[in-house]
Design an enzyme around this catalytic site. Structure first.
Site, PDB file in Angstrom:
ATOM      1  N   SER A 147      -4.702   1.218   1.157  1.00 35.93           N
ATOM      2  CA  SER A 147      -3.820   0.103   1.515  1.00 35.93           C
ATOM      3  C   SER A 147      -2.522   0.665   2.072  1.00 35.93           C
ATOM      4  O   SER A 147      -2.118   1.782   1.717  1.00 35.93           O
ATOM      5  CB  SER A 147      -3.513  -0.748   0.280  1.00 35.93           C
ATOM      6  N   TYR A 162      -0.900  -2.172  -8.708  1.00 41.55           N
ATOM      7  CA  TYR A 162      -1.882  -2.045  -7.620  1.00 41.55           C
ATOM      8  C   TYR A 162      -1.422  -0.998  -6.620  1.00 41.55           C
ATOM      9  O   TYR A 162      -2.201  -0.119  -6.217  1.00 41.55           O
ATOM     10  CB  TYR A 162      -2.066  -3.399  -6.936  1.00 41.55           C
TER      11      TYR A 162
END
Length: 257
Positions: A147, A162
């Site tokens: 990501s 996360y």
């Protein structure tokens, strides 16, 4: 064009989003696919519906349980008759609560789950894969779905665990690339931006809503999961050997390094 005919590819988290698109793309490219899912059997069946007979194996595992991760790997190797060529480490979770301003109980739960599912499980699979390739002297490829938050942080304060977890598994993947390239083991990180998945929709709701997020994107649109899937297929082909260790940004120019 079935560019992956003869290769066996594991795709984790194949029941939805990027994982579902990647499993479908690998099947379309001719790969034999072992598709992991957590609880959504219907989702993974839909994602792999175009597979030919015996082209796909569906395996369920709770990646918060390391014993289940080990059992999944053993079942995958058995299903593949010992030949795993590519591991796509995609499965992950994003807790929407558990930030600095949230209660300590939410913080602890988010960090515990994020580290288990997003770091320990894919790292365990990474270890299994690399050890197997070293023993067999065959080489192989690991593709981590990362990501952009690994380098820019996240604008969603509840998703701090996360962001940290994605950075951790990206670093582990790059370490494999640096240490095992001479053994024919390749490792890549694909770092998407805002992808059209339910996870991103849920995150956008915490940061001003979908329209507000879209307004920040130069292309004015979210990245379709198929873009990540097509890049994963390209990397799985093994034609970009000297790209090993790279982080491939797919964010529509929303974040340029």
């Amino acid at each position: 064009m079935e560019s992956l005919t003869g290769k066996t590819v594991i795709v984790t988290g194949a029941s939805k989003g990027i994982g579902a698109a990647t499993a479908a793309a690998m099947i379309d490219a001719g790969a034999t696919v072992i598709a992991h899912y957590g609880g959504d059997r219907a989702g993974v069946e839909a994602a792999t519906a175009a597979a030919k007979p015996e082209q796909v194996t569906l395996l369920q595992a709770d990646f918060a349980d390391m014993d289940a991760v080990d059992a999944f790997w053993a079942d995958a190797v058995e299903a593949a008759d010992g030949q795993i060529d590519v591991l796509v480490n995609n499965a992950g979770i994003m807790r929407q609560a558990g930030g600095i301003e949230d209660p300590i109980e939410a913080w602890d739960e988010a960090w515990t789950r994020s580290m288990a599912v997003n770091v320990h499980a894919p790292a365990r699979l990474l270890r299994h894969a690399v050890r197997g390739w070293l023993q067999a002297e065959t080489g192989g490829s690991v593709i981590a779905i990362g990501s952009w938050v690994t380098t820019r942080g996240t604008s969603n304060p509840g998703a701090i665990s996360y962001a940290a977890s994605k950075a951790a598994i990206a670093a582990a993947t790059k370490t494999v690339a640096r240490n095992y390239a001479a053994k024919g083991i390749l490792a890549y990180v694909i770092a998407p931006g805002v992808v059209r998945t339910q996870m991103s929709v849920d995150s956008a709701a915490k940061t001003g809503g979908e329209a507000a997020v879209t307004a920040t994107l130069p292309m004015g649109e979210w990245v379709p999961p198929s873009d990540i899937a097509e890049m994963a297929v390209f990397l799985a082909e093994g034609r970009a050997r000297h790209l090993t260790g790279a982080t491939i940004d797919l964010n529509g120019a929303a974040y340029i390094r």
